[in-house]
Design a protein around this motif. Structure first.
Motif, PDB file in Angstrom:
ATOM      1  N   GLY A 134      15.472  47.412 -14.209  1.00 20.58           N
ATOM      2  CA  GLY A 134      14.050  47.761 -14.295  1.00 20.58           C
ATOM      3  C   GLY A 134      13.363  47.073 -15.454  1.00 20.58           C
ATOM      4  O   GLY A 134      12.231  46.598 -15.343  1.00 20.58           O
ATOM      5  N   LEU A 135      14.066  46.994 -16.588  1.00 18.94           N
ATOM      6  CA  LEU A 135      13.506  46.314 -17.749  1.00 18.94           C
ATOM      7  C   LEU A 135      13.298  44.840 -17.459  1.00 18.94           C
ATOM      8  O   LEU A 135      12.273  44.250 -17.847  1.00 18.94           O
ATOM      9  CB  LEU A 135      14.446  46.489 -18.948  1.00 18.94           C
ATOM     10  N   GLY A 136      14.250  44.222 -16.750  1.00 21.89           N
ATOM     11  CA  GLY A 136      14.097  42.815 -16.395  1.00 21.89           C
ATOM     12  C   GLY A 136      12.890  42.569 -15.511  1.00 21.89           C
ATOM     13  O   GLY A 136      12.137  41.614 -15.706  1.00 21.89           O
ATOM     14  N   ALA A 137      12.692  43.455 -14.518  1.00 19.49           N
ATOM     15  CA  ALA A 137      11.530  43.312 -13.631  1.00 19.49           C
ATOM     16  C   ALA A 137      10.227  43.462 -14.409  1.00 19.49           C
ATOM     17  O   ALA A 137       9.263  42.706 -14.196  1.00 19.49           O
ATOM     18  CB  ALA A 137      11.604  44.342 -12.508  1.00 19.49           C
ATOM     19  N   VAL A 138      10.186  44.420 -15.337  1.00 26.51           N
ATOM     20  CA  VAL A 138       8.976  44.623 -16.147  1.00 26.51           C
ATOM     21  C   VAL A 138       8.691  43.393 -16.998  1.00 26.51           C
ATOM     22  O   VAL A 138       7.535  42.954 -17.111  1.00 26.51           O
ATOM     23  CB  VAL A 138       9.141  45.874 -17.041  1.00 26.51           C
ATOM     24  N   VAL A 139       9.728  42.808 -17.587  1.00 27.02           N
ATOM     25  CA  VAL A 139       9.533  41.623 -18.425  1.00 27.02           C
ATOM     26  C   VAL A 139       8.981  40.458 -17.599  1.00 27.02           C
ATOM     27  O   VAL A 139       8.047  39.762 -18.027  1.00 27.02           O
ATOM     28  CB  VAL A 139      10.862  41.215 -19.100  1.00 27.02           C
ATOM     29  N   ILE A 140       9.525  40.239 -16.407  1.00 26.22           N
ATOM     30  CA  ILE A 140       9.055  39.137 -15.561  1.00 26.22           C
ATOM     31  C   ILE A 140       7.603  39.353 -15.139  1.00 26.22           C
ATOM     32  O   ILE A 140       6.771  38.439 -15.228  1.00 26.22           O
ATOM     33  CB  ILE A 140       9.962  38.993 -14.322  1.00 26.22           C
ATOM     34  N   VAL A 141       7.291  40.561 -14.672  1.00 24.10           N
ATOM     35  CA  VAL A 141       5.928  40.829 -14.202  1.00 24.10           C
ATOM     36  C   VAL A 141       4.936  40.777 -15.364  1.00 24.10           C
ATOM     37  O   VAL A 141       3.886  40.124 -15.277  1.00 24.10           O
ATOM     38  CB  VAL A 141       5.864  42.195 -13.491  1.00 24.10           C
ATOM     39  N   ALA A 142       5.261  41.442 -16.476  1.00 28.88           N
ATOM     40  CA  ALA A 142       4.349  41.469 -17.618  1.00 28.88           C
ATOM     41  C   ALA A 142       4.201  40.080 -18.238  1.00 28.88           C
ATOM     42  O   ALA A 142       3.094  39.673 -18.614  1.00 28.88           O
ATOM     43  CB  ALA A 142       4.860  42.460 -18.670  1.00 28.88           C
ATOM     44  N   GLY A 143       5.304  39.348 -18.322  1.00 29.42           N
ATOM     45  CA  GLY A 143       5.243  38.032 -18.945  1.00 29.42           C
ATOM     46  C   GLY A 143       4.510  37.005 -18.124  1.00 29.42           C
ATOM     47  O   GLY A 143       4.028  35.993 -18.657  1.00 29.42           O
ATOM     48  N   ASN A 144       4.430  37.223 -16.807  1.00 30.29           N
ATOM     49  CA  ASN A 144       3.725  36.284 -15.930  1.00 30.29           C
ATOM     50  C   ASN A 144       2.377  36.824 -15.453  1.00 30.29           C
ATOM     51  O   ASN A 144       1.752  36.223 -14.586  1.00 30.29           O
ATOM     52  CB  ASN A 144       4.602  35.960 -14.714  1.00 30.29           C
ATOM     53  N   TRP A 145       1.958  37.950 -16.022  1.00 27.10           N
ATOM     54  CA  TRP A 145       0.682  38.537 -15.598  1.00 27.10           C
ATOM     55  C   TRP A 145      -0.468  37.633 -16.037  1.00 27.10           C
ATOM     56  O   TRP A 145      -0.615  37.318 -17.203  1.00 27.10           O
ATOM     57  CB  TRP A 145       0.514  39.919 -16.208  1.00 27.10           C
ATOM     58  N   PRO A 146      -1.295  37.170 -15.099  1.00 27.16           N
ATOM     59  CA  PRO A 146      -2.370  36.232 -15.452  1.00 27.16           C
ATOM     60  C   PRO A 146      -3.510  36.925 -16.198  1.00 27.16           C
ATOM     61  O   PRO A 146      -4.011  37.964 -15.755  1.00 27.16           O
ATOM     62  CB  PRO A 146      -2.831  35.708 -14.093  1.00 27.16           C
ATOM     63  N   THR A 147      -3.902  36.347 -17.304  1.00 25.16           N
ATOM     64  CA  THR A 147      -4.990  36.943 -18.098  1.00 25.16           C
ATOM     65  C   THR A 147      -6.116  35.955 -18.394  1.00 25.16           C
ATOM     66  O   THR A 147      -7.221  36.364 -18.734  1.00 25.16           O
ATOM     67  CB  THR A 147      -4.445  37.472 -19.438  1.00 25.16           C
ATOM     68  N   ASP A 148      -5.838  34.659 -18.266  1.00 22.18           N
ATOM     69  CA  ASP A 148      -6.843  33.663 -18.643  1.00 22.18           C
ATOM     70  C   ASP A 148      -7.238  32.779 -17.477  1.00 22.18           C
ATOM     71  O   ASP A 148      -7.542  31.596 -17.645  1.00 22.18           O
ATOM     72  CB  ASP A 148      -6.314  32.803 -19.798  1.00 22.18           C
ATOM     73  N   LEU A 149      -7.221  33.340 -16.257  1.00 27.00           N
ATOM     74  CA  LEU A 149      -7.585  32.591 -15.060  1.00 27.00           C
ATOM     75  C   LEU A 149      -8.875  33.134 -14.475  1.00 27.00           C
ATOM     76  O   LEU A 149      -9.261  34.277 -14.752  1.00 27.00           O
ATOM     77  CB  LEU A 149      -6.469  32.690 -14.005  1.00 27.00           C
ATOM     78  N   PRO A 150      -9.561  32.341 -13.661  1.00 27.37           N
ATOM     79  CA  PRO A 150     -10.731  32.870 -12.947  1.00 27.37           C
ATOM     80  C   PRO A 150     -10.323  34.057 -12.079  1.00 27.37           C
ATOM     81  O   PRO A 150      -9.165  34.160 -11.657  1.00 27.37           O
ATOM     82  CB  PRO A 150     -11.180  31.671 -12.085  1.00 27.37           C
ATOM     83  N   PRO A 151     -11.256  34.968 -11.801  1.00 31.30           N
ATOM     84  CA  PRO A 151     -10.920  36.198 -11.069  1.00 31.30           C
ATOM     85  C   PRO A 151     -10.170  35.965  -9.762  1.00 31.30           C
ATOM     86  O   PRO A 151      -9.203  36.671  -9.471  1.00 31.30           O
ATOM     87  CB  PRO A 151     -12.289  36.846 -10.824  1.00 31.30           C
ATOM     88  N   ASP A 152     -10.591  34.980  -8.959  1.00 27.80           N
ATOM     89  CA  ASP A 152      -9.928  34.745  -7.676  1.00 27.80           C
ATOM     90  C   ASP A 152      -8.484  34.307  -7.874  1.00 27.80           C
ATOM     91  O   ASP A 152      -7.569  34.791  -7.197  1.00 27.80           O
ATOM     92  CB  ASP A 152     -10.691  33.684  -6.866  1.00 27.80           C
ATOM     93  N   GLU A 153      -8.267  33.376  -8.807  1.00 29.03           N
ATOM     94  CA  GLU A 153      -6.906  32.907  -9.075  1.00 29.03           C
ATOM     95  C   GLU A 153      -6.068  34.017  -9.689  1.00 29.03           C
ATOM     96  O   GLU A 153      -4.869  34.137  -9.423  1.00 29.03           O
ATOM     97  CB  GLU A 153      -6.935  31.691 -10.005  1.00 29.03           C
ATOM     98  N   GLN A 154      -6.695  34.837 -10.509  1.00 23.00           N
ATOM     99  CA  GLN A 154      -5.969  35.933 -11.131  1.00 23.00           C
ATOM    100  C   GLN A 154      -5.466  36.925 -10.073  1.00 23.00           C
ATOM    101  O   GLN A 154      -4.303  37.345 -10.104  1.00 23.00           O
ATOM    102  CB  GLN A 154      -6.871  36.657 -12.131  1.00 23.00           C
ATOM    103  N   ARG A 155      -6.345  37.268  -9.130  1.00 29.61           N
ATOM    104  CA  ARG A 155      -5.940  38.180  -8.059  1.00 29.61           C
ATOM    105  C   ARG A 155      -4.817  37.573  -7.231  1.00 29.61           C
ATOM    106  O   ARG A 155      -3.886  38.277  -6.824  1.00 29.61           O
ATOM    107  CB  ARG A 155      -7.144  38.513  -7.173  1.00 29.61           C
ATOM    108  N   SER A 156      -4.891  36.281  -6.988  1.00 28.43           N
ATOM    109  CA  SER A 156      -3.856  35.601  -6.209  1.00 28.43           C
ATOM    110  C   SER A 156      -2.505  35.651  -6.908  1.00 28.43           C
ATOM    111  O   SER A 156      -1.479  35.954  -6.290  1.00 28.43           O
ATOM    112  CB  SER A 156      -4.270  34.150  -5.951  1.00 28.43           C
TER     113      SER A 156
END
Length: 317
Positions: A134-156
């Motif tokens: 579970g910790l590994g999954a959280v690290v992957i998702v949180a570490g790859n969570w888009p924060t500096d992309l346009p809204p459409d690309e971020q949702r994608s």
């Protein structure tokens, strides 16, 4: 070579062949100069053709007496179809490492379901694997969570990550179905899942898009792409499943689980060799993947038996 040695070799070869899924996906969807990505097929189309050709290739392993139908098999096929679409979508649209590593959280979800829902006995080792995975999954998702992309690309990008997580959860459901149907032929269950996936997707597209759109959808691949799909089905699905079945004759499921961890290690490598700009490893991938693989090893490796003080000393003479 001993029977156990041959079995381990079969398992290694099976894991290597399974890992080639990212290679086929990149050849079919990325501009490699070979022209196999033109026309650009959707992940759902690739799922359809992979299931069709993979299932047909595996039919040679099914005996007539193995063929049967149970209501639970229908639910299994629908679940397998959803898992395949989620996995190949995450693999085709995002980095290969994220898709394969998040899919490999399935044993964590299986353990949680069997303990919390089915009421099976829990153990410390299992909960430790759950925490690590579970910790590994959280690290992957949180570490790859888009924060500096346009809204459409971020949702994608968020959707791609969630498809990877969802794939692991749904894959766990497939494992539980296979567990309940363990008295049936494994080859028949695999063929049913693969061909059933193709049939389910064909019906879905036919009903939702209409006959004309379905005909265009199913005839869009070129001859070269169809050849790739045949190879995809035979090399990445049929042969490794046959090798895996042979390997299990002389090797325990626990050891087989450890050996086939070669797959999530090699899968991102093949993708990186073709599209390094898309599949370059990131720190969250490495850390999260390390946690997930450690959890799998910890879960698969049987605990060492306790040696009591009164036990006689071992002699190797």
């Amino acid at each position: 070579m001993s029977p156990a040695g041959n079995a381990r070799l079969c398992l290694v070869l099976a894991a290597v062949m399974w890992s080639l899924g990212s290679l086929f996906m990149r050849l079919l969807r990325e501009p490699t100069g070979l022209g196999w990505n033109d026309p650009l097929l959707t992940p759902v189309q690739i799922t359809f053709f992979r299931g069709l050709f993979g299932g047909l290739a595996l039919l040679s392993l099914v005996r007539r007496r193995d063929v049967c139908f149970r209501p639970m098999m229908g639910a299994m096929v629908l679940t397998f179809t959803l898992m395949s679409v989620l996995y190949l979508s995450a693999l085709g649209l995002g980095p290969a490492a994220n898709a394969i590593l998040l899919q490999n959280t399935a044993p964590v979800w299986v353990y949680l379901f069997t303990v919390l829902v089915l009421g099976e006995a829990a153990d410390r080792r299992g909960w430790q694997a759950v925490i690590l995975g579970g910790l590994g999954a959280v690290v992957i998702v949180a570490g790859n969570w888009p924060t500096d992309l346009p809204p459409d690309e971020q949702r994608s990008q968020v959707l791609i990550l969630l498809m990877g997580v969802g794939c692991g959860v749904v894959y766990a459901a497939v494992v539980l179905f296979l567990r309940q149907l363990k008295h049936h032929s494994p080859a028949w269950l695999i063929v049913l899942n693969l061909v059933g996936t193709a049939v389910t997707l064909a019906i879905f597209v036919l009903v939702s898009e209409g006959t004309s759109a379905f005909w265009l959808w199913v005839t869009q691949p070129t001859t070269s792409q169809l050849v790739i799909f045949v190879l995809y089905g035979v090399i990445q699905m049929a042969i490794p499943y046959w090798l895996f079945a042979r390997g299990l004759r002389h090797v325990s499921p626990q050891e087989a689980g450890i050996i086939t961890l070669i797959e999530p290690l090699l899968n991102p490598l093949w993708a990186y060799l073709i599209t390094p700009e898309k599949d370059a490893p990131t720190l969250p991938m490495l850390i999260g993947g390390g946690f997930i693989l450690t959890a799998l090893v910890w879960r698969y490796v049987a605990p060492a038996p306790r040696i009591h003080a009164t036990a006689p000393p071992r002699s190797d003479a």
